[in-house]
Design a protein around this motif. Structure first.
Motif, PDB file in Angstrom:
ATOM      1  N   ALA A   4       0.832  -1.203   0.016  1.00  0.00           N
ATOM      2  CA  ALA A   4       0.193   0.028  -0.002  1.00  0.00           C
ATOM      3  C   ALA A   4       0.889   1.536   0.155  1.00  0.00           C
ATOM      4  CB  ALA A   4      -0.770   0.038   1.047  1.00  0.00           C
ATOM      5  N   SER A  49       0.781   5.338   0.710  1.00  0.00           N
ATOM      6  CA  SER A  49       0.245   6.597   1.398  1.00  0.00           C
ATOM      7  C   SER A  49      -0.378   7.679   0.715  1.00  0.00           C
ATOM      8  CB  SER A  49       1.191   7.200   2.486  1.00  0.00           C
ATOM      9  OG  SER A  49       0.672   8.251   3.087  1.00  0.00           O
ATOM     10  N   SER A  71      -3.953  -0.202   3.413  1.00  0.00           N
ATOM     11  CA  SER A  71      -3.142   0.734   4.318  1.00  0.00           C
ATOM     12  C   SER A  71      -3.687   0.645   5.760  1.00  0.00           C
ATOM     13  CB  SER A  71      -2.658   1.928   3.714  1.00  0.00           C
ATOM     14  OG  SER A  71      -1.979   1.818   2.476  1.00  0.00           O
TER      15      SER A  71
END
Length: 416
Positions: free
Chosen positions: A32, A34, A74
């Motif tokens: 993942a 950000s 995430s």
């Protein structure tokens, strides 16, 4: 909902507890990245998740380029409850709109991303209450969620339900989920069995099938199996994906066959493929462990010739420098660092810089070290660990004046 509840009950899961867990790490686990919304959701309490999403620009959230997969994987790693709240918010929105079975299927798949079977069941029951009949895609999503959650028993029960139905028979994707699941587990026998079942059901193998088969064989060190599936794939005209090529290269590297690795690389480059960073990492490890620096030099020249990605070239440059540094070949270190700089590339890993520093300390070439560091610092900012390494080395050598200079440099760099 009653149908799925019967499946979960028969599997002995009770709907929310999974006594037979398998730690699956495959298609439900993606790396993942950000993003601003993720940062915002991580900072607020769970009670504010839904109101925060309500305040977001709908055009952003509905944009095809927006990745719910990335956001959820995430978020789950830090707060599974927040990830669940995000999907509950999406379900609330869907229930107010005229959505199709495809939309519900996609939402169930997202439940797989956060490994939440009870929420997948809630989405399924909500779909049924809307009068939408389940189809194969919806059941595939449920199977996917179970496999992502490690509940293989329930996934097989769902498959058996599909087999006995008329409206949602297993399709090619159904079998691919099982093949991928057992591939990830390293259970090649079960993987082969599901592949045979797929063919017996009349579904031809596709690129996703071969990705799982070849990857599973390589992970289990069944290299003959990997070769067989790769040759089978090529013989029927299925174009390999970059994931398949990565797995084949990994298998050749694990076998330690320099000739086969070089032959495969020649094939890829001549065919116009671009080497990615994962493949470069495998190659550098393959050449570095036995210290095959001459072969790495040839690899670098070849990759430059074929105009490969700068980040791929950087990994090979750093691998070469690492070998020279470990061998205390300072002339070659300095040449290689300069060559890398001329191509507009610089170190990314502090450990590589420390290997260079350590080489100069072993050779007691402190003045040459300073000159080399001046060159490195023109394109790379030394880290705290780099400075600590320098201080420790100079102290062991009894060079207090140089320690003072390093500390001064740290202050100028804002590290102290």
């Amino acid at each position: 909902m009653a149908l799925v509840c019967r499946v979960f009950s028969a599997a002995g899961t009770g709907g929310c507890s999974f006594p037979r867990k398998f730690q699956l790490r495959f298609f439900c686990n993606k790396v993942a990245v950000s993003n601003p919304l993720l940062s915002k959701l991580l900072q607020i309490p769970n009670s504010q998740i839904k109101t925060t999403l309500d305040s977001e620009d709908p055009l952003l959230l509905n944009n095809s380029s927006f990745s719910w997969d990335t956001l959820l994987t995430s978020l789950r790693s830090s707060s599974p409850q927040k990830a669940q709240s995000v999907l509950e918010w999406r379900l609330d929105k869907m229930l107010k709109e005229n959505k199709t079975s495809r939309d519900y299927s996609d939402l169930i798949s997202l439940c797989g991303k956060i490994r939440n079977i009870p929420l997948a069941m809630l989405v399924f029951s909500s779909m049924e209450r809307r009068g939408i009949k389940p189809n194969s895609s919806v059941f595939n999503s449920l199977i996917y969620t179970c496999l992502c959650s490690g509940d293989v028993v329930t996934s097989i029960s769902l498959f058996e339900t599909m087999m006995s139905s008329e409206d949602y028979k297993p399709n090619s994707e159904t079998y691919d989920f099982f093949i991928a699941g057992f591939s990830s587990l390293g259970n090649v026998d079960a993987m082969h069995t599901w592949y045979s079942a797929k063919k017996a059901a009349g579904f031809p193998a596709n690129v996703q099938t071969y990705e799982s088969l070849i990857s599973g064989c390589v992970k289990s060190k069944d290299f003959d199996g990997a070769d067989k599936y790769y040759e089978e794939m090529m013989s029927i005209g299925v174009m390999p994906s970059i994931t398949i090529l990565e797995s084949v290269l990994e298998g050749l590297c694990k076998r330690g066959s320099l000739g086969q690795v070089e032959e495969f690389m020649e094939f890829l480059l001549d065919a116009g493929w671009k080497i990615n960073e994962n493949m470069a990492e495998k190659l550098v490890k393959f050449y570095c462990e036995p210290g095959k620096v001459d072969e790495m030099e040839e690899l670098l020249a070849t990759l430059i010739k074929y105009n490969q990605d700068p980040q791929v070239l950087l990994q090979v440059h750093c691998g070469i420098i690492r070998i020279y540094a470990l061998s205390d070949r300072l002339d070659d270190v300095e040449y290689s660092v300069g060559r890398m700089g001329k191509q507009g590339l610089s170190f990314k890993c502090p450990d590589d810089v420390e290997k260079v520093i350590c080489s100069y300390f072993r050779c007691e070439e402190y003045n040459r070290l300073e000159l080399c560091l001046d060159h490195i610092k023109s394109s790379y900012k030394l880290t705290r660990s780099n400075y600590d390494f320098l201080i420790a080395g100079y102290r062991r050598a009894g060079l207090s004046e140089k320690v003072d200079l390093v500390i001064k440099d740290m202050k100028l760099a804002g590290i102290l």
